[in-house]
Design a protein around this motif. Structure first.
Motif: not given
Length: 135
Positions: A122-126, A128-130, A132-133
Motif C-alpha cells: 500500500e505504501e509503495d502504491r501511494r 508511486k501515485e505521489r 506521478e502527481e
C-alpha cells in the motif's frame, strides 16, 4: 522327560514310554488293562423315570436351578439446569489447549507478516501515485 534320547530308535522310545506309562498306572493303583464286556455300564437317570423296576435303581434326584430374581432397571434421574454446569470439566484439557496454542502462534506470526507485506504494498502504491502527481 518324554523327549527322544540321543541314539535311541523309535521302537526303543516306544518301549521306554510304555514302561513309564505302566509304572505310572501301577503307582496310581489304576488297572493295567480294562477288559471289555466284564462290567455292564451303570445307567443313571436324572430326568427320565424308567418303567422297569430294575432300571429304577439308577434313578438320581433331579437338581433344580437356584431361584433367579430379575434385576429391575432404575430410570436415570433427569438432569436439571444447575446440574449441567457440574458436568462441565473444571479445568480444560491442557494437552489440547497447548496444541491449539502452538498452531495459533504460527497463524498469528503469518498474519503479522501478511499485514506488514500489505502495508508495504500500500505504501509503495501511494508513493508511486505521489511520484506521478509530482511530475
Amino acid at each position: 522327560g518324554t523327549m527322544q534320547q540321543p541314539g535311541e530308535t523309535m521302537a526303543e522310545r516306544k518301549a521306554r514310554l510304555k514302561a513309564l506309562r505302566q509304572a505310572k498306572d501301577a503307582a496310581e493303583g489304576a488297572p493295567e488293562e480294562k477288559k471289555d464286556g466284564d462290567e455292564e455300564p451303570v445307567l443313571k437317570f436324572r430326568n427320565y423315570l424308567p418303567k422297569d423296576e430294575v432300571l429304577s435303581e439308577g434313578l438320581i434326584k433331579a437338581t433344580r436351578a437356584p431361584e433367579f430374581e430379575p434385576v429391575v432397571a432404575k430410570p436415570l434421574p433427569v438432569a436439571e439446569e444447575d446440574n449441567i454446569l457440574d458436568l462441565i470439566p473444571k479445568r480444560a484439557n491442557i494437552d489440547l489447549k497447548n496444541q491449539v496454542e502452538r498452531k495459533l502462534e504460527k497463524l498469528e506470526r503469518k498474519t503479522q507478516r501478511a499485514m506488514i507485506e500489505l502495508m508495504h504494498q500500500e505504501e509503495d502504491r501511494r508513493m508511486k501515485e505521489r511520484g506521478e502527481e509530482a511530475e
